[in-house]
Each structure stands twice: as C-alpha cells, then as structure tokens.
Design an enzyme around this catalytic site. Structure first.
Site, mmCIF file in Angstrom:
data_model
loop_
_atom_site.group_PDB
_atom_site.id
_atom_site.type_symbol
_atom_site.label_atom_id
_atom_site.label_comp_id
_atom_site.label_asym_id
_atom_site.label_seq_id
_atom_site.Cartn_x
_atom_site.Cartn_y
_atom_site.Cartn_z
ATOM 1 N N SER A 527 0.824 -1.233 0.064
ATOM 2 C CA SER A 527 0.048 0.065 0.183
ATOM 3 C C SER A 527 1.003 1.183 -0.086
ATOM 4 C CB SER A 527 -0.986 0.057 1.307
ATOM 5 O OG SER A 527 -2.044 0.989 1.215
ATOM 6 N N HIS A 647 -7.484 -5.280 -1.323
ATOM 7 C CA HIS A 647 -6.200 -4.752 -0.664
ATOM 8 C C HIS A 647 -5.586 -5.549 0.445
ATOM 9 C CE1 HIS A 647 -3.846 -0.988 -0.604
ATOM 10 N NE2 HIS A 647 -3.902 -1.294 0.608
#
Length: 673
Positions: A527, A647
C-alpha cells in the site's frame, strides 16, 4: 525478463501538466476491463506462475506457512451486557468468525460462534468487515463483503435466535454504528450516493425502509471527509467525529431529541478522539492539540470547556477507554505498547503488566465494572485476548497453533538517517542468532505514512523466514506516529522524500553493521509501503538484491483519479496544484524509471478487486520496469495479479499462505545464501 508486447493501438500518452511534459507510456493499462489489459495480465500471471512453481523450496515453505496462518487468533474485542464479542479464527476456518463468550468467571471460557461467513455464503472470500453489538448484546449490526472489495452491506443478527432481521442497508463500507439504548434503532454511516465519497450519518429505526432514514449529519468540510458516529449509552447524544486526512479531526455533539448541534473542535489541524462519559456528564479522550504526543482531556457537556487530565509525556497516546471508575490509557514508546490505569480525574493508579514487548491490537472496557479485555500481539505471538481486573491480567482466549516464541529474539536498535535523526528499528532473529557476528539474508520492511505505527505484530512470513535462518527488520521511519504527530508530519506532503531517505538509510545501516549484505538484502512493503518500495527501487537500485512491492501506489501524478484516492490528498498533496504536483512528480516511481538501469529482482503484487489502490498502479509500473531494466534475466521483474482479491482485507487464510509462499520462494531464489 523482457516486456510484454504493447498493443499497436496503445500509443504512449504525453501530457503538459503545469508546464511540465509528462510521459505516460502505459496509460492503456489503466483500463482493467479492456481485452488488451486482460491478455497482458494473463500472460504476466502465467509467466510468474511458471517461475515461482519451479522454485524447489516453494512446496516446503507453503506447508510451513499454511501451519502458521492456521494459528488461532482473536481480536477486535467489544464488551456489552457482560459478554465479550470478538473476531476469532482457528483451525480450518479461512475467515474469522464473530464469537461471544462471558467476560466474567475464574477461567477463560470457550467462545460461541454467532456468525460464521462460511455458513452464510458459499464463497471463501466473504469476510466480516466490522460489527457493532447493541447495548444489551442481543442484536449485532455487522458488514460483510466478498473478494476483498470492502463494500459492505449492513445486516443485523439476533444472537438469541441466530436469525437475521429483515433490515439490510447497502453502501456501508467500514460503517460506524451507535445503537440506541432500547435497541430500537441506531445512528450509522452510509455513502449517500453509493459512490466513494459523500459519506453521511443517518438514523435508522428497525423494520423501516433504509431509503427513508433521516440524515443526522451531512455538513462535511469536503466530500472526502470521513464521519464516524457513536451514541451515548443514555441515548441523549450522538457524537460525530469527522476526519479530514490523517492530521485533522472535527468533533460535533448532536442532541438526539432536539437535533441541536454543538461543535467541540473544528477546522484545527489536530487529531482528537473523545467518548461520552455519561456518569460524569463529560466527554473524555485525547488530543494532539498543543501536545504532539497527545494529552488526555475532558470536555464538559454543559459548556464544552476543555481541561487537561493527563499532560503530554514521552509516550505517544493511542487510546483512552472508560471503565466504571477508571481511565485506561494505551500508549506506545518507540512503537512498543504500554497500558496504564488512571483515576477518573487523571491521577495515575498503576501500570498494567502486558505479556511481553508487543502491541495492543484492541481494547474494550466495561462501563459497569472495573474490567477490560485487550487483544495483544507480538512478532511471534498471534493476536490473543487478555482480561484485566484490578487483580491482574490473565489470558481470555485459548486458540491453538502459533510458533514457539522461545525460538525467536527481538532487538530494537537506533540508526541515523540522512539528516542525523535517530530512527528506531526492530530486528527479529533466531533466539541463538548473534546478528552482528555474520551477515545473513534479511528482509527490511517499512510503511512510513498516515500516522501508522510499526509496532510488533504477528506475521507468518516473519516466523517462516526467521525459522529458515533469516532476519526480519522493521524500520520505524517518519510518516508514522512512532514519535508523535510531528513524526507523522515530517514524512507527509512536501516532506515525503524524507520517508524514502529514512528507509534507504535503514538498508545502508544494516549493510554497514554487517547484519546483511547487498546481495542478501530484500525490501518489502504494501500500500503506502508499496510506494516506499517503488521509490527505493527507482531512487536506489543499488540498495538491495530483491524487492516485494504489494498493492502499491506508484503513479503519483494520476493517483487521485482512481477509486477512493482523493481521501489521501491531505497526506500526499494534490497533483492539480502546481506546487504540490512538483513534490509528487519528483518522486513518482512510475515516472522515475530510467531505461538501461539494472533494477533489483522485483515481485509486484496486486488484487483485481482492490477498491482502495487501483491495480492500474501495479500494472503500469511493472510494464515500465520490465521494458527498462538492463538485467532482467538475472533480476526478473514478476507480476502477481490475484483474482477475487482486494487490498488484503478479508483474504482467506489459505490464500494468504499461497501468497506468502510465493513471496518467500521468490526471495529464496534471488537472495545470496
């Protein structure tokens, strides 16, 4: 490895942005649904799969990682009506189940499953995203989503019958829910249009159509602002926190009967979190206003006057919870957690003993008793529940599995960054490993943003890598909150390059100290940490031998055009503003790739259904890196694009083991012994 062929119709795009000519050679890969992009992704996955499956150690690593990912974990504690709710996973469960157990008694009880996603939906990727029990513990509002997309639908289960109410509310990603005392309804957050912004607060009554729900709060300072709601236990007040970026939180109090709104703090660059303490007619919590590491405050509900209860210290405040008579204050010092008990007026009573050097991963208190439950984790300790009373701390969950903690050692060091600032770093090694005696394979991990503190936390990758003789380093670089809000601000917006410099300095220090060598060093991040790794690859290709770049942001010129990324403008800057564009373009990894450079062996990971960071970042950067590197045969650039994955939220344990085995097998094939 060479680049995949580019479709003939996909010409490089050149734009003039604020007077700067910006080349975007792989704009075509932004369209994830186009036949050309799908074909490219399929080819990349096939090539990656072929390379990874040929590595001899992968099957052994996968077997061990499966065991480590199957270790029992318990977290996210909530206490209501003498019952403890938590998310537990163990054994063959691919996803955590919502469990309930008594919070009183002499011995830790077994949990009773309230919601098991596997029994509700025939999809291993369906996970519980969040939950909120009513004050009597009978009803639980919760959200589930599939494929890691996190776009939850709110449902309500009756814990006494196991049945669901008819109420279902869509567009409730990461919803906060504040129940009314009688359980007849709740305040909650929902995206008003079903899009990625304009999240508002509504009031819902059970058995009423959600489309008719009254708006309780929609006065956002910006469409990207993030409101949260809670309701006082007497039902008088709704407390609204409105987060704008990661360094400002506005707070409003709404009288539920009259709908009168009063403002506690607004338009100030400070982080403040409060809760209603009904028994003392006050709000209580903590703030970074005039206190970089935080101070504990109370705010009178009568006149909204502030008063400091606990002054700022050298510890960073993470949270304040209210019990029947006390305040429990969670802090970190150089990323290591502590928990202290204070009287309601702030006077210190005792320090509460934690199991080891590690992290609080959730804290829940009872308002009816001097009792709390916290989740605790460490590098070699899966998250587990512990109960505190004035008599002491004892384990309150007993789930099987986990590595032998005695086989691991954790040290914390300080190293100098490029400007001389000392940065903390954890090094996890084998218990008998003398880390400064001989160099060994080492993974350096970092994040460096959004005020995220890199505290010790269980990760099977760490355990498996260290068991194999490796070392795992975690750098507490700027951009996090390890040293308070100034530490965060020192690594955001125009200061972002300092984050990268801190990380480069960490790698250089590990090599200089003889802990590892360049050929034995890998870097890893996901991320915002994927951006960190992308910057390291492009700015310091000599730093390490291999890199793992997961679910990354990499095109910092166009990041704000995708999914929910406008939320991150306060952290990074706005590419539409000339001055801020200059910061972003200067380090944007996608734009800093240079033809003919020997880049580290790199595996770039993303999920097709990521609803936070668009997979386009990974695709474009991978294509650019593959075509530019001068040593692709020796230093392969692989792309791992996972279907029905996002994610990372809600990824099944079995898939986590698959991904981790790919990561460690890739590093095993690339790092020098």
């Amino acid at each position: 490895m060479g680049a995949s062929p580019t479709p003939a119709a996909a010409e490089p795009v050149t734009e003039l942005i604020h007077g700067v000519e910006v080349l975007d050679p792989h704009r075509w890969l932004e369209d994830g649904g186009s036949p050309a992009t799908i074909a490219w992704a399929e080819e990349q996955n096939a090539r990656t799969r072929s390379a990874l499956d040929a590595i001899p150690s992968r099957s052994r690593l996968h077997a061990r990682l499966t065991e480590l990912f199957r270790a029992g974990t318990a977290g996210a504690p909530r206490i209501e009506a003498g019952r403890l709710f938590s998310l537990d996973r163990w054994g063959d469960h691919d996803q955590a189940a919502l469990c309930v157990r008594p919070v009183a008694g002499a011995a830790p009880p077994e949990g009773t499953v309230v919601i098991d996603p596997a029994l509700l939906v025939d999809d291993e990727t369906t996970a519980i995203d969040w939950f909120h029990p009513s004050l009597d513990g009978r009803l639980v509002a919760y959200g589930m989503s599939a494929s890691g997309d996190e776009r939850s639908t709110l449902r309500i289960i009756d814990t006494s019958t196991g049945g669901h109410l008819a109420d279902e509310i869509p567009h409730t990603r990461a919803a906060s829910v504040g129940w009314l005392p009688d359980g007849s309804g709740f305040a909650y957050t929902r995206y008003s249009t079903g899009g990625d912004y304009d999240r508002h607060v509504f009031m819902h009554r059970l058995d009423q159509p959600w489309a008719d729900d009254e708006v309780l709060f929609d006065d956002l300072p910006d469409p990207t602002a993030w409101p949260e709601v809670s309701v006082s236990r007497d039902g008088r007040f709704a407390l609204i926190h409105v987060q704008l970026g990661w360094s400002r939180v506005d707070i409003h109090v709404i009288d539920i009967e009259t709908r009168q709104r009063r403002t506690v703090i607004e338009g100030v660059e400070a982080v403040t979190f409060l809760t209603v303490d009904e028994s003392r007619d006050r709000l209580v919590g903590w703030t970074t206003l005039d206190a970089d590491r935080g101070r504990v405050i109370e705010v009178s509900l009568d006149d909204l006057e502030w008063r400091t209860l606990i002054a700022e210290s050298d510890a960073v405040i993470d949270g304040v919870s209210v019990s029947s008579e006390s305040l429990l204050v969670a802090t970190t010092k150089r990323a290591v957690s502590a928990l202290d008990r204070h009287a309601s007026d702030g006077a210190h009573i005792e320090s509460i003993a934690l199991p080891e050097q590690g992290s609080l991963a959730g804290l829940a208190t009872s308002r009816e008793a001097e009792l709390a439950v916290f989740a605790f984790t460490g590098f070699a300790r899966p998250s587990a529940l512990f109960r505190w009373t004035p008599d002491g701390v004892r384990p309150w969950s007993a789930l099987p599995g986990g590595p032998d903690a005695t086989r691991f050692a954790v040290q914390q060091h300080l190293y100098p960054s490029t400007d001389g600032t000392e940065i903390a770093m954890f090094i996890v090694s084998g218990a008998d490993d003398v880390v400064d005696a001989d160099p060994a394979r080492t993974i350096l991990y970092g994040y460096g943003g959004f005020a995220v503190t890199m505290s010790p936390a269980y990760n099977p990758i760490i355990a498996a890598f260290v068991e194999d003789g490796g070392r795992y380093a975690v750098a507490c670089i700027r951009g996090g909150a390890e040293e308070g809000e100034a530490w965060h601000r020192a690594g955001m917006r125009e200061h972002k390059q300092q984050v990268f410099d801190d990380f480069h300095a960490a790698g250089d220090w590990l090599v200089a100290k003889g802990i590892t060598t360049r050929e034995q060093l890998a870097i890893r991040g996901g991320s915002n940490g994927g951006l960190l790794v992308g910057a390291a690859i492009t700015q310091r290709p000599d730093l390490c031998r291999a890199a793992i770049c997961a679910v990354p942001l990499l095109d910092m010129v166009r990041f704000h055009h995708f999914l929910i990324a406008k939320l991150w403008i306060p952290e990074y800057g706005d590419p539409d503003v000339p001055e801020e564009f200059a910061w972003l373009y200067a380090y944007s990894p996608y734009h800093r790739v240079v033809d003919g450079t020997c880049y580290p062996s790199t595996m770039i990971e993303t999920g097709e259904d990521d609803s936070r960071v668009d997979p386009a970042h990974a695709r474009k950067f991978a294509a650019r890196l593959q075509e530019a590197t001068s040593c692709g045969a020796e230093h392969p650039i692989l792309v791992r694009i996972e279907a029905k994955a996002g994610h990372g939220q809600g990824k099944p344990a079995s898939r986590q083991a698959d991904e981790a085995a790919d990561v460690l097998a890739f590093l095993d094939s690339q790092l020098a012994p």
